[in-house]
Design a protein around this motif. Structure first.
Motif, PDB file in Angstrom:
ATOM      1  N   UNK A  29      42.468  50.892  20.080  1.00 48.49           N
ATOM      2  CA  UNK A  29      41.745  51.813  20.802  1.00 48.49           C
ATOM      3  C   UNK A  29      42.974  52.364  22.047  1.00 48.49           C
ATOM      4  N   UNK A  30      43.426  51.400  22.672  1.00 48.50           N
ATOM      5  CA  UNK A  30      44.572  50.917  23.422  1.00 48.50           C
ATOM      6  C   UNK A  30      45.495  51.761  22.787  1.00 48.50           C
ATOM      7  N   UNK A  31      46.590  51.268  21.637  1.00 51.96           N
ATOM      8  CA  UNK A  31      47.667  51.681  21.554  1.00 51.96           C
ATOM      9  C   UNK A  31      47.172  53.184  20.582  1.00 51.96           C
ATOM     10  N   UNK A  32      46.314  53.467  20.180  1.00 51.83           N
ATOM     11  CA  UNK A  32      45.282  55.328  19.787  1.00 51.83           C
ATOM     12  C   UNK A  32      45.608  55.803  20.547  1.00 51.83           C
ATOM     13  N   UNK A  33      44.993  55.593  22.179  1.00 53.86           N
ATOM     14  CA  UNK A  33      45.014  56.480  23.273  1.00 53.86           C
ATOM     15  C   UNK A  33      46.145  56.729  23.612  1.00 53.86           C
ATOM     16  N   UNK A  34      47.186  56.235  23.977  1.00 53.85           N
ATOM     17  CA  UNK A  34      48.968  55.848  24.365  1.00 53.85           C
ATOM     18  C   UNK A  34      49.268  56.909  23.274  1.00 53.85           C
ATOM     19  N   UNK A  35      49.182  56.614  22.066  1.00 50.32           N
ATOM     20  CA  UNK A  35      49.641  57.471  20.726  1.00 50.32           C
ATOM     21  C   UNK A  35      49.623  58.923  21.331  1.00 50.32           C
ATOM     22  N   UNK A  36      48.332  59.059  21.476  1.00 50.03           N
ATOM     23  CA  UNK A  36      47.704  60.527  21.379  1.00 50.03           C
ATOM     24  C   UNK A  36      48.024  61.715  22.116  1.00 50.03           C
ATOM     25  N   UNK A  37      48.207  60.223  23.322  1.00 53.53           N
ATOM     26  CA  UNK A  37      48.508  61.628  24.961  1.00 53.53           C
ATOM     27  C   UNK A  37      50.373  61.238  24.825  1.00 53.53           C
ATOM     28  N   UNK A  38      51.071  61.009  23.336  1.00 53.81           N
ATOM     29  CA  UNK A  38      52.226  61.354  23.074  1.00 53.81           C
ATOM     30  C   UNK A  38      52.788  62.453  22.285  1.00 53.81           C
ATOM     31  N   UNK A  39      51.273  62.862  21.888  1.00 55.48           N
ATOM     32  CA  UNK A  39      51.342  63.575  21.037  1.00 55.48           C
ATOM     33  C   UNK A  39      50.816  65.059  21.454  1.00 55.48           C
ATOM     34  N   UNK A  40      50.298  64.418  22.351  1.00 56.32           N
ATOM     35  CA  UNK A  40      49.727  65.975  23.199  1.00 56.32           C
ATOM     36  C   UNK A  40      50.198  66.624  23.665  1.00 56.32           C
ATOM     37  N   UNK A  41      51.739  66.121  23.797  1.00 48.75           N
ATOM     38  CA  UNK A  41      52.770  66.750  24.934  1.00 48.75           C
ATOM     39  C   UNK A  41      53.233  67.700  24.047  1.00 48.75           C
ATOM     40  N   UNK A  42      53.513  67.508  22.100  1.00 54.36           N
ATOM     41  CA  UNK A  42      54.139  68.364  21.202  1.00 54.36           C
ATOM     42  C   UNK A  42      53.228  69.055  20.794  1.00 54.36           C
TER      43      UNK A  42
END
Length: 418
Positions: free
Chosen positions: A99-112
């Motif tokens: 859950x935590x790595x997925x949320x962080x990765x999706x937060x970064x991708x949401x910028x682009x």
């Protein structure tokens, strides 16, 4: 992988009290696991994951459609959004495991790519439900910080930068608060279940204690009743032993008293054993409890056994006295007669009962010193202790001891409510 290593999939309350969530808790069948030893998903888990995946796909399609309208068909940005949206939607199936790595990765991708918005909301909601507040706060701050950058990297021509930031902040905050609310409700459910279980345990302990106290009360009753019966047997058996030349009429009378006392003692034992076998169950054949009205028959029984008893009862209406108070008076008189029969055979025993409502009841049983040597009758002395406890529980007091002339006296005062 053990349950502890897999506990990040569960709320902290479930980790602390897993037996409240297991469909088959400890003591039943083991929780089903897969080939790697991890718990298998239930039907409910599959339904929830499927709904989360469909929600992510729907939101991604809406965002990609809006991106196509803004950037035109065939634009590279649209293709990028489609690929990122597809991968992010598929990653939703990993939200229970990472859950935590997925949320962080999706937060970064949401910028682009705004196509990640759906999976990101699902990941943040999962963390808010399953992880403690420090982790939720850290991931939430990370998502909010990256959300401030996204309007500058992928601006929306139809919306201002400030409006995009405010809308993104509100949506992330609402999703996080919703997940924390679900988590608190689950923890409350666990607390209520644990409280109910503790209440049931305490109620069971109180029931056991009440049963133990009832058994102790029955034991005291057994001592009071049987001691009275058995002393009759001892006295008359001793008389037959020391007077073998007694007239046949006296021998027959003594034998009749022995027979009747043994029969009554046997009936009392049967009643007590029946109560001990089924505590609290009263049958239609239960014998009535003694009261002040049965004090006369008690004295008559002692006179039939050869004792000289003088009864002085100034209470004219025994029915005015409560059953508990009358039973206590009866037991005091019974124990006094029993002690006199044991330790002062042949001596005159005086039983006096007096009192009025409001002033209380005074009960006394006394006898002078025996006129001849007495063969000691074994006794434990628990009868007087039980009487003192009985009088104290009734709110009164009891005194006993030897008198100046060598006799013995029991005196008690009991409150009598108006």
């Amino acid at each position: 992988m053990t349950r502890t290593e897999y506990s990040w999939l569960l709320p902290s309350a479930m980790v602390a009290a897993p037996e409240l969530y297991d469909p088959e808790p400890a003591g039943g069948r083991a929780v089903r696991t897969d080939a790697r030893g991890r718990p298998r998903r239930t039907v409910r888990d599959w339904i929830v994951d499927l709904v989360a995946f469909l929600f992510s796909v729907f939101l991604a399609l809406v965002v990609i459609g809006e991106s196509s309208r803004i950037n035109g068909d065939g634009a590279g940005v649209v293709r990028f959004d489609e690929v990122v949206g597809l991968l992010s939607c598929c990653s939703v199936w990993l939200r229970r495991r990472l859950p935590v790595p997925l949320a962080v990765a999706l937060s970064v991708l949401s910028v682009f790519s705004p196509a990640v918005a759906g999976p990101l909301l699902v990941a943040l909601f999962t963390i808010a439900v399953h992880r403690p507040f420090p982790t939720v706060a850290a991931v939430g701050v990370t998502g909010l910080g990256l959300g401030l950058v996204q309007p500058f990297v992928r601006p929306d021509p139809g919306t201002t930068v400030l409006a995009s930031i405010v809308v993104g902040f509100v949506i992330l905050l609402l999703v996080t608060c919703w997940g924390m609310l679900v988590r608190s409700q689950r923890q409350l459910y666990v607390a209520l279940r644990e409280r109910a279980r503790r209440a049931e345990t305490e109620a069971e302990l109180r029931a056991q204690q009440a049963q133990r106290l009832a058994r102790e009360a029955i034991a005291r009753e057994m001592h009071d009743v049987l001691a009275h019966r058995l002393t009759l047997l001892s006295v008359h058996a001793g008389a037959l032993e020391f007077r073998p030349d007694a007239p046949p009429a006296e021998v027959a009378r003594a034998a009749g008293v022995i027979r009747d006392s043994a029969h009554d003692a046997l009936q009392d034992l049967r009643q007590i054993i029946g109560v001990l076998r089924a505590p609290g169950d009263g049958g239609s054949d239960d014998r009535p409890q003694p009261t002040l009205a049965t004090l006369g028959p008690l004295v008559a029984e002692s006179r039939d056994a050869g004792m000289t008893v003088r009864l002085d009862n100034t209470i004219g209406e025994p029915a005015e006295m409560s059953a508990v108070l009358g039973r206590t008076v009866y037991r005091i008189a019974q124990e006094g007669l029993t002690n006199a029969r044991k330790h002062a055979p042949g001596a005159e025993v005086t039983v006096s009962v007096s009192g009025t409502p409001g002033d209380g009841v005074t009960v006394s049983v006394g006898n002078p010193a025996p006129g001849r040597p007495v063969t000691p009758v074994p006794g434990s002395g628990q009868g007087l202790i039980g009487l003192a406890e009985r009088a104290t529980l009734a709110g009164g007091r009891l005194e006993h001891g030897a008198t100046e002339d060598g006799g013995f006296r029991i005196s008690a005062w009991l409150p009598w409510a108006v």
